[in-house]
Design an enzyme around this catalytic site. Structure first.
Site, PDB file in Angstrom:
ATOM      1  N   TYR A 117       0.822  -1.211   0.000  1.00 19.27           N
ATOM      2  CA  TYR A 117       0.000   0.000   0.000  1.00 19.27           C
ATOM      3  C   TYR A 117       0.856   1.261   0.000  1.00 19.27           C
ATOM      4  O   TYR A 117       0.496   2.266  -0.619  1.00 19.27           O
ATOM      5  CB  TYR A 117      -0.938  -0.014   1.214  1.00 19.27           C
ATOM      6  N   ASP A 175      13.274   2.864  11.737  1.00 18.84           N
ATOM      7  CA  ASP A 175      12.718   1.741  12.494  1.00 18.84           C
ATOM      8  C   ASP A 175      11.720   2.314  13.491  1.00 18.84           C
ATOM      9  O   ASP A 175      12.103   2.920  14.502  1.00 18.84           O
ATOM     10  CB  ASP A 175      13.812   0.929  13.211  1.00 18.84           C
ATOM     11  N   SER A 218       2.325   3.576   7.004  1.00 21.68           N
ATOM     12  CA  SER A 218       1.913   2.384   6.263  1.00 21.68           C
ATOM     13  C   SER A 218       2.816   1.219   6.656  1.00 21.68           C
ATOM     14  O   SER A 218       3.502   0.642   5.815  1.00 21.68           O
ATOM     15  CB  SER A 218       1.995   2.660   4.753  1.00 21.68           C
ATOM     16  N   TYR A 265      -7.002  -2.489   9.519  1.00 25.49           N
ATOM     17  CA  TYR A 265      -7.597  -3.693   8.922  1.00 25.49           C
ATOM     18  C   TYR A 265      -8.814  -4.112   9.747  1.00 25.49           C
ATOM     19  O   TYR A 265      -8.876  -3.867  10.958  1.00 25.49           O
ATOM     20  CB  TYR A 265      -6.545  -4.818   8.857  1.00 25.49           C
ATOM     21  N   TYR A 304      -5.147 -13.991  11.938  1.00 29.66           N
ATOM     22  CA  TYR A 304      -4.489 -12.683  12.085  1.00 29.66           C
ATOM     23  C   TYR A 304      -4.164 -12.527  13.568  1.00 29.66           C
ATOM     24  O   TYR A 304      -4.843 -11.826  14.305  1.00 29.66           O
ATOM     25  CB  TYR A 304      -5.433 -11.595  11.585  1.00 29.66           C
ATOM     26  N   LYS A 345      -4.345  -3.159  15.619  1.00 33.55           N
ATOM     27  CA  LYS A 345      -5.220  -2.407  14.705  1.00 33.55           C
ATOM     28  C   LYS A 345      -6.367  -1.743  15.468  1.00 33.55           C
ATOM     29  O   LYS A 345      -6.785  -0.640  15.125  1.00 33.55           O
ATOM     30  CB  LYS A 345      -5.754  -3.321  13.596  1.00 33.55           C
ATOM     31  N   LEU A 351      -4.496  -7.382   0.506  1.00 36.63           N
ATOM     32  CA  LEU A 351      -3.597  -7.201  -0.633  1.00 36.63           C
ATOM     33  C   LEU A 351      -2.408  -8.129  -0.420  1.00 36.63           C
ATOM     34  O   LEU A 351      -1.866  -8.201   0.688  1.00 36.63           O
ATOM     35  CB  LEU A 351      -3.118  -5.740  -0.663  1.00 36.63           C
ATOM     36  N   ALA A 395       4.331  -7.942   3.546  1.00 37.30           N
ATOM     37  CA  ALA A 395       3.936  -8.092   4.954  1.00 37.30           C
ATOM     38  C   ALA A 395       2.767  -9.054   5.089  1.00 37.30           C
ATOM     39  O   ALA A 395       2.751  -9.899   5.987  1.00 37.30           O
ATOM     40  CB  ALA A 395       3.572  -6.731   5.542  1.00 37.30           C
TER      41      ALA A 395
HETATM   42  P1  NAD Z   1       4.223  -3.820   3.020  1.00 38.47           P
HETATM   43  O1  NAD Z   1       5.120  -4.980   3.219  1.00 38.47           O
HETATM   44  O2  NAD Z   1       4.264  -3.139   1.695  1.00 38.47           O
HETATM   45  O3  NAD Z   1       4.426  -2.686   4.100  1.00 38.47           O
HETATM   46  C1  NAD Z   1       4.779  -2.904   5.428  1.00 38.47           C
HETATM   47  C2  NAD Z   1       6.068  -2.139   5.648  1.00 38.47           C
HETATM   48  O4  NAD Z   1       6.342  -2.041   7.031  1.00 38.47           O
HETATM   49  C3  NAD Z   1       7.266  -2.817   4.981  1.00 38.47           C
HETATM   50  O5  NAD Z   1       7.890  -1.903   4.095  1.00 38.47           O
HETATM   51  C4  NAD Z   1       8.174  -3.123   6.168  1.00 38.47           C
HETATM   52  O6  NAD Z   1       9.537  -3.031   5.822  1.00 38.47           O
HETATM   53  C5  NAD Z   1       7.757  -2.034   7.132  1.00 38.47           C
HETATM   54  N1  NAD Z   1       8.121  -2.268   8.538  1.00 38.47           N
HETATM   55  C6  NAD Z   1       7.992  -3.399   9.273  1.00 38.47           C
HETATM   56  N2  NAD Z   1       8.446  -3.177  10.522  1.00 38.47           N
HETATM   57  C7  NAD Z   1       8.860  -1.896  10.577  1.00 38.47           C
HETATM   58  C8  NAD Z   1       9.441  -1.080  11.573  1.00 38.47           C
HETATM   59  N3  NAD Z   1       9.675  -1.530  12.809  1.00 38.47           N
HETATM   60  N4  NAD Z   1       9.781   0.202  11.261  1.00 38.47           N
HETATM   61  C9  NAD Z   1       9.551   0.693  10.016  1.00 38.47           C
HETATM   62  N5  NAD Z   1       8.996  -0.029   9.028  1.00 38.47           N
HETATM   63  C10 NAD Z   1       8.662  -1.311   9.302  1.00 38.47           C
HETATM   64  O7  NAD Z   1       2.765  -4.372   3.342  1.00 38.47           O
HETATM   65  P2  NAD Z   1       1.329  -3.700   3.349  1.00 38.47           P
HETATM   66  O8  NAD Z   1       0.404  -4.859   3.500  1.00 38.47           O
HETATM   67  O9  NAD Z   1       1.137  -2.751   2.227  1.00 38.47           O
HETATM   68  O10 NAD Z   1       1.314  -2.917   4.736  1.00 38.47           O
HETATM   69  C11 NAD Z   1       1.151  -1.522   4.854  1.00 38.47           C
HETATM   70  C12 NAD Z   1       0.059  -1.245   5.900  1.00 38.47           C
HETATM   71  O11 NAD Z   1      -1.190  -1.699   5.375  1.00 38.47           O
HETATM   72  C13 NAD Z   1       0.256  -1.978   7.221  1.00 38.47           C
HETATM   73  O12 NAD Z   1      -0.135  -1.149   8.294  1.00 38.47           O
HETATM   74  C14 NAD Z   1      -0.715  -3.139   7.100  1.00 38.47           C
HETATM   75  O13 NAD Z   1      -1.122  -3.668   8.336  1.00 38.47           O
HETATM   76  C15 NAD Z   1      -1.849  -2.431   6.379  1.00 38.47           C
HETATM   77  N6  NAD Z   1      -2.853  -3.317   5.781  1.00 38.47           N
HETATM   78  C16 NAD Z   1      -2.482  -4.297   4.930  1.00 38.47           C
HETATM   79  C17 NAD Z   1      -3.445  -5.134   4.397  1.00 38.47           C
HETATM   80  C18 NAD Z   1      -3.062  -6.246   3.447  1.00 38.47           C
HETATM   81  O14 NAD Z   1      -3.853  -7.176   3.236  1.00 38.47           O
HETATM   82  N7  NAD Z   1      -1.899  -6.184   2.831  1.00 38.47           N
HETATM   83  C19 NAD Z   1      -4.799  -4.967   4.726  1.00 38.47           C
HETATM   84  C20 NAD Z   1      -5.148  -3.934   5.599  1.00 38.47           C
HETATM   85  C21 NAD Z   1      -4.164  -3.116   6.133  1.00 38.47           C
END
Ligand code: NAD
Length: 299
Positions: A22, A77, A126, A178, A188, A196, A226, A230
């Site tokens: 995202y 981080d 994100s 989420y 989950y 969340k 998506l 992650a």
């Molecule tokens: P993604 O892997 O693209 O993004 C997650 C990012 O978090 C990664 O780039 C990772 O390196 C980073 N990360 C992890 N630990 C970290 C830390 N301690 N410090 C800094 N960065 C850190 O995956 P995504 O699914 O696009 O996730 C983005 C957001 O969307 C998240 O909050 C996730 O929970 C949320 N989300 C995802 C979904 C899904 O199905 N993919 C659904 C709803 C919400």
């Protein structure tokens, strides 16, 4: 025409490391709307993300024409607020050792310096991390639970606390939540559902507190599934994507672009009256009270 024009706005998107998630889609949508975009990348994947960019492996095309420009990539981080929080074993890890200034406070200071007189207009959170995400909540350790809530929810509080003072008057913050915050999503685990739920509750409280203190608007998007890097850690994301496709109010697969466009709207002056909101962008899956599979072909 009622366009979204973010020309002259500075955006920081935390949680970008490849072109599947995202964060990346939001970076592109913000850039397409004219914003200058900087990103924060988790140290363990900082090098590989930079390498992918320099080798031209990522899709930089913007919808409507043009190429994505990322102004700067900051190692970040979000589990650590200040340098004193970083445990020695992390600081000494080879992926961290060569990096400086990756705690939230340090990134806030660096951003402020880099933007000169300009202020930060848009902050996107994100990122999420739950080391025990595959463990049911009932079996989750205290350590795993607190790590999930610390990295995935408190990080938003810390960012608002540290970035808020130099964000502009009409600035906006958006995070990604989420459905597991409100409803049971089997699989989950590890305290991620708790994280969340905290993120959504904090969105409301921060909207009031940071709204009055700095004029910030703070919203979260409850996004559909998506298959990001992650999400693949959950182990069943493809099944969830298919399930949503069949059972949502709207047909079609949940899309990163839908979420990115909604995030861009929330960060724009068009959303000036919206704060503290959890906006579902999930093809209407959340309104369903029963599976729709049996009805397919009958409508
Ligand atoms: P993604 O892997 O693209 O993004 C997650 C990012 O978090 C990664 O780039 C990772 O390196 C980073 N990360 C992890 N630990 C970290 C830390 N301690 N410090 C800094 N960065 C850190 O995956 P995504 O699914 O696009 O996730 C983005 C957001 O969307 C998240 O909050 C996730 O929970 C949320 N989300 C995802 C979904 C899904 O199905 N993919 C659904 C709803 C919400």
């Amino acid at each position: 025409m009622l366009p979204i024009d973010l020309t002259g706005k500075n955006a920081f998107v935390a949680g970008v490391a490849d072109d599947n998630g995202y964060g990346w889609a939001i970076v592109k949508a913000l850039a397409q709307a004219g914003a200058t975009v900087r990103v924060g990348t988790w140290p363990p994947v900082y090098k590989i993300f930079n390498r992918s960019l320099s080798l031209g492996k990522l899709d930089m095309t913007l919808a409507g024409g043009g190429e994505l420009q990322i102004e700067k990539i900051y190692p970040l981080d979000a589990s650590f607020d200040v340098p004193e929080d970083v445990p020695v074993e992390v600081a000494d890890d080879k992926r961290y050792k060569k990096l400086t200034s990756y705690t939230i406070q340090e990134v806030a200071e660096e951003l402020k310096q880099d933007m000169g007189k300009g202020s930060l207009d848009i902050l996107v959170h994100s990122l999420a991390n739950g080391p025990e995400v595959q463990t049911p909540l009932v079996d989750t350790s205290r350590r795993g639970y607190l790590a999930a809530v610390g990295s995935s929810a408190y990080s938003l509080v810390s960012m608002v606390q540290r970035f808020g003072p130099y964000m502009g008057d009409e600035a906006a913050v958006v995070s990604l939540s989420y459905l597991a915050a409100e409803k049971v999503i089997p699989g989950y685990g590890g305290g991620m559902s708790s994280a969340k739920a905290a993120l959504e509750s904090d969105t409301r409280t921060l909207a009031y507190e940071a709204g009055r203190r700095w004029g910030l608007r703070i919203n979260t998007i409850s996004a559909g599934p998506l298959s990001s890097r992650a999400a693949r850690a959950i182990g069943s994301i493809e099944k969830i994507v298919d399930y949503y496709k069949v059972n949502s109010a709207l047909s079609g697969v949940n899309s990163a672009l839908d979420v990115a466009n909604a995030a861009t709207f929330l960060c724009s002056p068009l959303a000036a009256g919206i704060s503290g909101e959890t906006l579902h962008v999930d093809k209407g899956y959340n309104v369903m009270g029963m599976t729709a599979e049996d009805q397919l072909g009958k409508e």
